[in-house]
Design an enzyme around this catalytic site. Structure first.
Site, short mmCIF file in Angstrom:
data_model
loop_
_atom_site.label_atom_id
_atom_site.label_comp_id
_atom_site.label_asym_id
_atom_site.label_seq_id
_atom_site.Cartn_x
_atom_site.Cartn_y
_atom_site.Cartn_z
CB CYS A 88 -0.98 0.01 1.16
SG CYS A 88 -0.25 0.18 2.78
CG HIS A 163 -4.51 1.19 4.10
ND1 HIS A 163 -3.89 0.48 3.10
CD2 HIS A 163 -5.55 1.86 3.50
CE1 HIS A 163 -4.51 0.70 1.95
NE2 HIS A 163 -5.50 1.53 2.17
#
Length: 322
Positions: A88, A163
């Site tokens: 990510c 994230h």
């Protein structure tokens, strides 16, 4: 988002300006990343022109609908889904770089973005994470562990997943690019005057941060901005030609600070690349010969027991960044 499965070959990425700036250097993009500790106008002024905010937060299962804003299913720009664990950070960077008009970039990156033009977000994510050279650029400062714990039957612990997402301007609106969402999220148009898109993005980010408990450290913020070294060097040359010693001195101070920061990044990145297994083996061997190893093991067990007890009091989870 991070996960326990490392079979994809993508490793965890540290939320550090030096790591992201090295990735951008590898991609031959004239941008760097810096930590942000405040979103006020004065703090952001030194990072202008600012291209995007990279936001790291603790991921939790959430509804498919966005927290704020609306999904843009007809988004005409660059957007890729995250289809493998641990990618990510680079996906966030790619989603940012792909939406900066006229950005100079290396031939490999340019070819990759061009090749994925017209693809849906899922296919584009698959193509990006299948790129060997990009995965190598991602992993260069986060190599896989040199020590395997497989087969030791150690108890499994749940780990917090973190994230990376991006907030940036695109065609007059502030967008949120989250590779785990179905579409980019449009947070609405911004006013061109004053701070422009940054004022709108500040409201969105601060509203999101406000959803965390007071004092929570479950997030961090990075600024993606133009590399200031070329501009500062050009300004210094002009000031010296004009014999403007006061301005020249200020510019030299700023250049010195920037160069010192790059030297620190280089040093820290060299430590990240180093394999410490040999050093650890040598230290353990020396302690055994000196007769101090047994006592050290007892002390280490005591410290670890205390840490485990404290973790259990806090909920028993450990933290990983990706």
């Amino acid at each position: 988002m991070s996960g326990e499965d490392e079979s994809s070959g993508w490793q965890l990425t540290e939320s550090d300006p030096g790591v992201f700036s090295q990735l951008l250097k590898t991609l031959e993009v004239p941008l760097v990343v810096d930590d942000l500790y405040s979103l006020d106008a004065e703090s952001l002024s030194e990072f202008q022109p600012l291209s995007a905010f990279i936001f790291l937060f603790k991921w939790v299962q959430s509804p498919t609908s966005p927290m704020a804003g609306t999904f843009d299913s007809d988004f005409p720009g660059f957007f890729a889904h995250q289809v493998v664990n641990n990618a990510c950070a680079t996906l966030a960077v790619m989603n940012a770089l792909g939406n900066i008009p006229g950005l100079p970039m290396g031939s490999q990156l340019s070819d990759l973005i061009s090749f994925t033009t017209g693809m849906d977000a899922q296919t584009r994510g698959m193509v990006i994470t299948s790129s060997d050279w990009l995965r190598e650029a991602h992993n260069i400062l986060s190599p896989p562990s040199s020590v395997s714990l497989d087969g030791l039957e150690l108890p499994k612990t749940s780990e917090d997943a973190y994230h990376f997402i991006v907030y940036m301007p695109y065609m007059g609106s502030v967008y949120e690019f989250d590779g785990l969402k179905s579409h980019p999220i449009n947070h609405g148009a911004y006013i061109e005057t004053g701070e422009g898109w940054i004022a709108k993005a500040r409201d969105v980010i601060e509203s999101r941060i406000a959803t965390y408990p007071a004092g929570a450290l479950d997030f961090s913020l990075l600024a993606l901005h133009e590399d200031p070294l070329p501009s500062l060097t050009a300004q210094l040359n002009e000031a010296q030609k004009a014999n403007d010693h006061a301005i020249a001195e200020q510019l030299m101070d700023r250049l010195a600070n920037e160069n010192a920061k790059r030297e620190r990044w280089t040093f820290e990145n060299s430590l990240r690349r180093h394999n410490y297994v040999g050093l650890i083996h040598a230290l353990v061997h020396a302690m055994a010969k000196a007769g101090t190893l047994d006592k050290t093991k007892v002390d280490a067990r005591k410290v670890m027991t205390e840490r485990i007890a404290k973790q259990k009091e806090k909920g028993g989870s450990s933290i990983e960044e990706d």
